[in-house]
Design an enzyme around this catalytic site. Structure first.
Site, short mmCIF file in Angstrom:
data_model
loop_
_atom_site.label_atom_id
_atom_site.label_comp_id
_atom_site.label_asym_id
_atom_site.label_seq_id
_atom_site.Cartn_x
_atom_site.Cartn_y
_atom_site.Cartn_z
N CYS A 64 5.73 -1.36 -5.77
CA CYS A 64 4.30 -1.08 -5.94
C CYS A 64 4.10 0.25 -6.67
CB CYS A 64 3.61 -1.01 -4.59
SG CYS A 64 4.26 0.25 -3.50
N ASN A 74 -4.36 -4.47 -6.55
CA ASN A 74 -3.08 -4.61 -5.84
C ASN A 74 -2.06 -5.28 -6.77
OD1 ASN A 74 -1.25 -4.47 -3.78
ND2 ASN A 74 -2.44 -5.69 -2.32
N HIS A 111 1.89 2.33 0.64
CA HIS A 111 1.67 1.35 -0.42
C HIS A 111 0.82 1.95 -1.54
CE1 HIS A 111 1.33 -2.47 -2.37
NE2 HIS A 111 0.05 -2.63 -2.11
#
Ligand SMILES: *[C@@H]1O[C@H](CO)[C@@H](O)[C@H](O)[C@H]1NC(C)=O
Ligand SMILES: *[C@@H]1O[C@H](CO)[C@@H](O)[C@H](O)[C@H]1NC(C)=O
Ligand SMILES: *[C@@H]1O[C@H](CO)[C@@H](O)[C@H](O)[C@H]1NC(C)=O
Length: 378
Positions: free
Chosen positions: A153, A333, A293
């Protein structure tokens, strides 16, 4: 498309009908025979997301985890003060720990590199627009990526930031998609598919003097051991340096509105059960001190009356209802376009939701002396 849509409607109806029994089953030490609705909901979940298990024992274990997750999603639904909808997702058969290991950072921050927290002084005093959504500007936001089984990520968020700034700098006439794989193969700071931080990605880009294109050096989902192919391909984008913004949501909004999308790192725990809407977390449901994240912040806005009415129907009647529209952040995302709101999600703005102010980072692709004024799309 139609069968899939019908399937998820069925699933939702079943889920609502089965909730009371799920909670009853979990209340007791020995859940005894599983209620039929739960088994059916689980079967539909397996069909919808194509999940199968090697043995009956594994199936039983996953069913148990699924039941727990439904109950957790239900609790989150009742407690959420935003407009978020929580429920069955493709992560519903994973324990919280497994979910963390699948996508989160593995190692804790070894220490933030020595980048000063910039105030963004030149942006101070600029009138903040009520809404800002860089997705509306042609060519600025690249398509939603999918990490698959790679914990990258941090590299994907950095890539999104560089691509957006590059497009803005070239006045939307020249958009590129940069190589995430190059950051994974060639970086000495990040741990490839085992995790890393956004600054690791930026340091790699600086060290490599730019990045190849996604097309030339495509994402593979695994790391080539000692096989950095950076020299083989033409660079399509490079950065000047990078900076960390002050941990203050007003500063972040100013910077976002005047410079472009930035990366943030959050506690991802609630995203396991997220379907859509604005998540309004509390420090108890989403600890803002520990983040795992990284995603790209692409805009901000406020919820509409219609959206709140919809959310009202899901919320427990004993909960206080919000008196004003809910301010939110829009985040990109990297779990594919089928996740969340077509790959995006929204978090409450103004309460440091899930630690969003902890590491707001952005590359700079412009020479400071030659700054072009940029602004949000209308
Ligand atoms: C479903 O999963 C199996 C392996 O678990 C795979 O072989 C198959 O291609 C998948 N089907 C779809 C439609 O994704
Ligand atoms: C920078 O690149 C060189 C090779 O060009 C490599 O040996 C070195 O490890 C890299 N450093 C970092 C911090 O990535
Ligand atoms: C995120 O917040 C939850 C709830 O407070 C907490 O249990 C979890 O450990 C946090 N995540 C990380 C990576 O620390």
């Amino acid at each position: 498309m139609a069968p899939a849509a019908r399937l998820s409607c069925c699933l939702l109806a079943l889920w609502v009908a089965g909730l009371v029994q799920v909670k009853d089953a979990l209340g007791a030490q020995d859940p005894g025979p599983q209620p039929l609705e739960l088994k059916e909901a689980f079967m539909l979940f397996q069909m919808q997301f194509n999940h199968s298990y090697a043995s009956p024992a594994e199936h039983a274990r996953r069913l148990h985890i699924f039941a727990h997750n439904l109950a957790r999603a239900q609790r989150l639904q009742e407690e959420d003060l935003g407009t978020a909808e929580f429920g069955v997702t493709r992560f519903s058969d994973l324990t919280e720990e497994e979910f963390g290991q699948l996508h989160g950072h593995r190692r804790a921050a070894r220490g933030v590199p020595s980048v000063g927290r910039e105030v963004g002084s030149e942006e101070q005093g600029t009138l903040l627009p009520p809404t800002c959504d860089w997705r509306k500007a042609a060519g600025v936001i690249s398509p939603i990526r999918d990490q698959r089984n790679c914990r990258c990520c941090w590299a994907m968020a950095a890539a999104g930031n560089i691509e957006a700034l590059w497009a803005i700098r070239h006045r939307h006439s020249h958009s590129v998609q940069v190589s995430v794989q190059e950051m994974l193969d060639c970086g000495r700071c990040g741990d490839g598919c085992k995790g890393g931080f956004v600054w690791d990605a930026f340091i790699t880009v600086l060290n490599n003097s730019g990045l190849a294109s996604e097309k030339d050096y495509p994402f593979e989902g695994t790391v080539r051991a000692h096989r950095c192919l950076a020299k083989r391909y033409k660079k399509v984008a490079w950065i000047q340096d990078f900076l960390m913004l002050r941990d203050d949501e007003q500063t972040i909004a100013q910077y976002l509105a005047t410079q472009g999308p930035i990366t943030v790192t959050i506690n991802q725990t609630l995203l396991q059960h997220y379907k859509k809407g604005v998540i309004r977390a509390t420090p108890a449901t989403c600890d803002p001190r520990t983040v795992d994240h990284s995603v790209l912040l692409v805009g901000f806005g406020r919820s509409t009356a219609e959206e709140e009415q919809q959310a009202e129907r899901l919320r427990s009647p004993s909960r206080p209802r919000p008196r004003h529209s809910i301010p939110y952040w829009i985040l990109k995302n990297s779990w594919g376009p089928d996740w969340g709101e077509e790959g995006y999600f929204r978090l409450h703005r103004g309460s440091n939701a899930c630690g969003i102010t902890k590491y707001p980072l952005s590359a700079r692709v412009d020479r400071p002396v030659k700054k072009h004024p940029v602004s949000c799309p209308p």
